[in-house]
Design a protein around this motif. Structure first.
Motif, mmCIF file in Angstrom:
data_model
loop_
_atom_site.group_PDB
_atom_site.id
_atom_site.type_symbol
_atom_site.label_atom_id
_atom_site.label_comp_id
_atom_site.label_asym_id
_atom_site.label_seq_id
_atom_site.Cartn_x
_atom_site.Cartn_y
_atom_site.Cartn_z
ATOM 1 N N LYS A 6 0.842 -1.197 0.000
ATOM 2 C CA LYS A 6 0.000 0.000 0.000
ATOM 3 C C LYS A 6 0.878 1.248 0.000
ATOM 4 N N THR A 62 -4.483 -3.945 -1.204
ATOM 5 C CA THR A 62 -4.762 -3.476 -2.553
ATOM 6 C C THR A 62 -4.758 -4.635 -3.536
ATOM 7 N N ASP A 122 -1.752 2.741 -5.945
ATOM 8 C CA ASP A 122 -2.478 1.505 -5.667
ATOM 9 C C ASP A 122 -3.961 1.708 -5.969
#
Length: 752
Positions: A305, A670, A687
Motif C-alpha cells: 500500500k 490493494t 495503488d
C-alpha cells in the motif's frame, strides 16, 4: 492533481493556538470499508444489472470524536463512503462498542452518516425494499462496513488528545443544481425570495488541530450534492465525487505537509533512471519480464500500500447534507434521442422517462465528471481549511430519540389543525427514477395515476387500506411498503433523530434525504427554538448543519408544497404529505430539551431483523486458473505503443488470471499496484486507492476463468522511469485449507 494542489495555499503551522486554555479532546480515525468487488449489486440506483466488477478507488469510514475530558461528555461522528446509514449496521456497531468501552459510546452520542455514493456494494440494510436488487442480505458487505466503523472509532478514541476545533464556511461554485426545479417553484414565492439559489451552496468545515504540535489532524465538511456523478452503468466500486474529494484532500494535505518538513534535496524521491536517455529507459524496461504468478503472504498487499494506515494519517471527510433534490450533473438534463432539454415538469422525452439523462461537467466521461465535482468540493474545503480562524468552544451535548413515524400527530403551525403521518408508501413517481438514473418504462415523475396492470400487480403484493389511500394523498400508492411484512418488514417504521452540539455548532442527524427547502425549514426552526429557549447561550452566530442519511435510511423528505407535484422526491417521501412537519415538530422538542438542559425519553427501539434476512446471492465463481497456469500469471501483458514507451496521459493495461476478489477483500491492502524501479528495487507508487488506477475483474467469456485487468492512466505529475503493474489476490478458502494468497507483475515499461 499536481496543478490543483499547487494552486492552493499551504497551511501555516503554529499560527493558530488554543485560546485561554479552552479546548477539547479530539481524535480522528479512518478504516478501509471496501466491500465485495465482484458480483454484488450496487446500492443506489436499484439497477439489477449494476453489480460490482472491480474497484476505481477504495471506500473508507472516517471518524472524529470530540470530548470535554477523558470521561466527560463526548460524541463520535462517522462518515461512510456508502449510500446511506443502516439501522442494522448501527445496532451491531453499538453492540461492539459496548463490549469495548462500556457506556462511553451509545446510540445517543454516535452518529453514522453516508455520503450517498451509488457505487458501493449493497445488501447491508435490513428492510426488504432496499435489498431486493441485491438478492437479499449480503453478509460480506455488511461485515466490511461494521468492521470499518468499529475500527475507525477505536482509532479515533485511541488518538484522543488535547486539541482545538475551528469552523469556517463558504460557497461551493457549480457543484450541484436542482434536479426538480418545477417542484421547488411550488414553495411560496416569499420564501424562495429569501434565497439566492434553488440549491444550498454553503459548505461548513471543521478543522481539528493538535494543541501539542499545533498541526492539523483532520477536517470534516458538510455540503449537499448527490453521489451520482457515476452513472447506473458503472460497475467499479467508487466513493463518487465526495469520496474523490476526500482522496484529493488527504493527498493534498500529505504532500503539503511533507513539502514543508522535508529537505529540498530531490535525490531521495527522484528515480535513479530519471536522467537517463529515453532509449536507455526503454532498454532497461525490456529486460524486466513478467514475474508469473507467485505465492505471497496474507499481508503482502498491505505492505505494498502507498498509504499505510498506522493511525497517524490525516483524515479528510466530505459529509452529506440536505441533498434530496440536488444533482452533480450540472450541465442539466437532456433527451438522448434529440439532444434537447427534457420536459420541465416530468423530466421525460415524448413521455419516456428513460430518454432523459443529466449531464455532468465532464460529459460524456463520468470518471471526469466525478473528478471535476470532487475537485470543486476539495478546492473549497482546502481554502476554508487554510483560512479557518473561528474557534469553537463551549459545551458538548447531544439528544437522541426513536419515533414511530407511521403515526405521529402533528399540530400545524397555525395551531388550528392536527394531522398525522402515514405508514410508509411509494408513489409512481418513485418508479420513474430521476435524471441521474431513470427508472422503469411507463412511469413519469409527477404521475398520480397508475395503469390497471400495475394496479393489479400492486394489489397482488399488498392492496393499500382505505386509510392509507386517503392519508397519502395526493400520492397514489404504488407500493404500500409500510403495510407489507412478508417475509419481513419492507420499510422502516421506527426512526432515530439526533442533535449533536459542539459549542455553537449544532449537527442535525436525519435518517433520509431532505430537499433543499425542506432542509432550510428544519435548520431555521431548530435555530429559532434554541435561541428562544436559552439564556443567551445560543444566538444568531449559532451554526446549524444537516447530516443527511444518518443512523438509518427512510428515503426522502419533501416540503408539503413539493409533495403536491409528486416528482421523484415527493413520491419517495414515505410517511405522507406532513412528513416534514413531523420532523420539524420532533426536532423542536429535542432543541428545547437541549436549550433547557432537560432529558428526553428514548422512545421505542427499532427491530433487529438480522435473523430473518433473505440471502439469495450465489456463491462466487472463479475458483481455479486455467490448466497449466497459476493465479497471477499474465493473460495479456502490457502492449507497448509505437516508439516503445508511454507518455503522460497514456493508459498501460495488463490482464492476469485471477481468483474472485470476494474470496478476500484485502482490507487495508490493494488488488492493484503500480511499481517504479528505483535502483534495483521496485517501489509501489500508486495503488487501487488512487484515482488514476483501475482494477477490473470478470469471468473470461471464452474460458470461464476469472481475470483481473489493471489499467493505469498515467498522471501528468508521474516521474519518468521504468514501471510495471502488479496484482494481488486470494484463492478460495475451503474447510481443509485457508486462503492462498498470490501475486504477479507485468513486464516493465518505460514512461517518458
Amino acid at each position: 492533481m499536481t496543478d490543483t494542489y499547487d494552486s492552493l495555499p499551504r497551511e501555516s503551522y503554529g499560527v493558530i493556538r488554543r485560546c485561554n486554555g479552552e479546548g477539547y479532546l479530539i481524535g480522528v480515525g479512518s478504516h478501509d470499508m471496501t466491500g465485495p468487488a465482484a458480483g454484488v449489486n450496487m446500492m443506489g440506483y436499484a439497477n439489477m444489472d449494476q453489480s460490482t466488477a472491480g474497484v476505481h478507488f477504495r471506500l473508507r469510514a472516517r471518524t472524529f470524536i470530540v470530548a470535554e475530558s477523558s470521561q466527560g461528555p463526548r460524541f463520535a461522528f462517522v462518515n461512510l463512503d456508502a449510500g446511506m446509514a443502516s439501522q442494522l449496521v448501527n445496532i451491531k456497531v453499538l453492540d461492539k462498542l459496548k463490549s469495548r468501552f462500556g457506556d462511553l459510546y451509545t446510540e445517543e452520542n454516535v452518529a453514522i452518516s453516508g455520503i450517498h455514493t451509488h457505487a458501493g456494494p449493497g445488501g447491508y440494510l435490513q428492510y426488504l425494499v432496499y435489498s431486493i436488487t441485491s438478492l437479499g442480505f449480503v453478509q460480506q458487505s455488511f461485515d466490511a462496513i461494521v468492521n470499518a466503523i468499529e475500527q475507525s472509532i477505536v482509532q479515533a478514541h485511541h488518538n484522543l488528545k488535547p486539541g482545538s476545533v475551528f469552523i469556517n464556511k463558504g460557497d461551493v461554485v457549480n457543484a450541484g443544481i436542482n434536479r426538480s426545479p418545477s417542484a421547488y417553484l411550488l414553495n411560496p414565492a416569499e420564501e424562495r425570495a429569501r434565497y439566492p439559489s434553488n440549491v444550498d451552496t454553503l459548505m461548513t468545515l471543521l478543522k481539528f488541530v493538535d494543541d501539542a504540535s499545533a498541526k492539523s489532524v483532520g477536517a470534516f465538511s458538510w455540503f449537499a450534492t448527490h453521489g451520482t456523478s457515476m452513472s447506473k452503468n458503472n460497475l467499479l466500486i467508487s466513493g463518487d465525487n465526495k469520496g474523490a474529494a476526500a482522496r484529493f484532500f488527504e493527498d493534498w494535505f500529505s504532500s503539503s505537509s511533507s513539502s514543508s518538513t522535508t529537505s529540498s534535496d530531490s535525490s531521495s524521491t527522484t528515480p535513479a533512471d530519471s536522467s537517463a536517455s529515453l532509449l536507455s529507459l526503454i532498454k532497461k524496461a525490456q529486460s524486466m519480464k513478467a514475474t508469473g504468478g507467485k505465492l505471497c503472504g496474507k499481508r503482502s498487499s498491505r505492505e505494498s500500500k502507498v498509504r499505510k494506515n498506522n493511525g497517524s494519517l490525516f483524515v479528510g471527510a466530505f459529509c452529506q447534507s440536505n441533498v434530496g433534490d440536488v444533482t452533480p450533473n450540472v450541465l442539466g438534463a437532456f433527451c438522448t434521442d434529440s439532444g434537447r432539454p427534457c420536459d420541465f415538469n416530468h423530466s421525460s422525452c415524448h413521455g419516456n422517462d428513460l430518454l432523459c439523462l443529466g449531464r455532468g461537467p465532464g460529459y460524456p466521461d463520468e470518471i471526469l465528471s466525478t473528478k471535476i465535482i470532487g475537485e470543486r468540493q476539495f478546492q473549497k474545503a482546502a481554502h476554508l481549511f487554510t483560512t479557518a480562524t473561528q474557534q469553537l468552544t463551549g459545551t458538548i451535548d447531544y439528544r437522541h430519540v426513536y419515533l414511530n413515524f407511521t403515526d405521529i400527530e402533528v399540530e400545524l403551525l397555525d395551531g388550528n389543525e392536527k394531522v398525522k403521518t402515514c405508514p410508509a408508501a411509494l408513489g409512481p413517481g418513485f418508479a420513474a427514477g430521476t435524471t441521474d438514473g431513470p427508472g422503469a418504462f411507463g412511469f413519469q415523475q409527477g404521475d398520480t395515476k397508475i395503469n390497471e396492470l400495475w394496479r393489479k400487480l400492486r394489489d397482488a403484493l399488498k392492496k393499500p387500506t382505505p386509510y392509507q389511500v386517503d392519508c397519502q394523498k395526493p400520492k397514489t400508492v404504488l407500493l404500500d411498503t409500510g403495510e407489507m411484512f412478508v417475509p419481513y418488514a419492507w420499510a422502516p417504521a421506527i426512526l432515530p433523530i439526533q442533535m449533536l452540539r459542539l459549542g455553537k455548532l449544532i449537527i442535525l442527524s436525519v435518517p433520509g434525504e431532505f430537499t433543499t427547502m425542506a432542509g432550510r425549514r428544519l435548520r431555521e426552526a431548530v435555530k429559532e427554538t434554541l435561541i428562544s429557549n436559552s439564556n443567551g447561550e445560543f444566538d444568531d452566530e449559532t451554526h446549524v448543519v444537516i447530516a443527511g442519511l444518518t443512523n438509518t435510511y427512510s428515503q426522502y423528505i419533501a416540503t408539503f408544497e413539493e409533495y403536491a407535484q409528486q416528482r421523484y422526491e415527493a413520491a419517495s417521501t414515505l410517511y405522507g404529505p406532513h412528513t416534514l412537519s413531523a420532523y420539524i415538530q420532533e426536532f423542536d422538542k429535542l432543541a428545547k430539551a437541549m436549550a433547557k438542559g432537560e432529558k428526553i425519553t428514548k422512545g421505542p427501539s427499532p427491530p433487529d431483523l438480522s435473523s430473518v434476512q433473505l440471502r439469495l446471492l450465489l456463491e462466487p465463481t472463479g475458483d481455479l486458473p486455467p490448466p497449466h497456469t497459476n493465479f497471477g500469471d499474465m493473460k495479456q501483458d502490457i502492449i507497448l505503443p509505437k516508439g516503445g514507451s508511454f507518455k503522460k496521459g497514456d493508459r498501460p493495461i495488463a490482464t492476469f488470471w485471477s481468483a474472485n476478489p470476494r474470496y478476500d477483500l484485502l482490507t487495508e491492502g490493494t488488488f492493484a499496484v503500480v511499481e517504479l524501479l528505483q535502483g534495483k528495487h521496485w517501489v509501489p507508487v500508486y495503488d487501487d486507492d488512487d484515482f488514476c488506477l483501475f482494477f477490473k475483474w470478470k469471468v473470461d467469456n471464452s474460458t470461464s476463468y476469472g481475470t483481473a485487468t489493471i489499467e493505469w492512466e498515467i498522471p501528468r505529475d508521474a516521474d519518468s522511469g521504468v514501471y510495471r503493474l502488479r496484482h494481488f489476490g486470494s484463492s478460495k478458502k475451503t474447510k481443509d485449507s485457508p486462503n492462498i494468497y498470490f501475486t504477479g507483475a507485468s513486464s516493465g515499461f518505460a514512461v517518458s
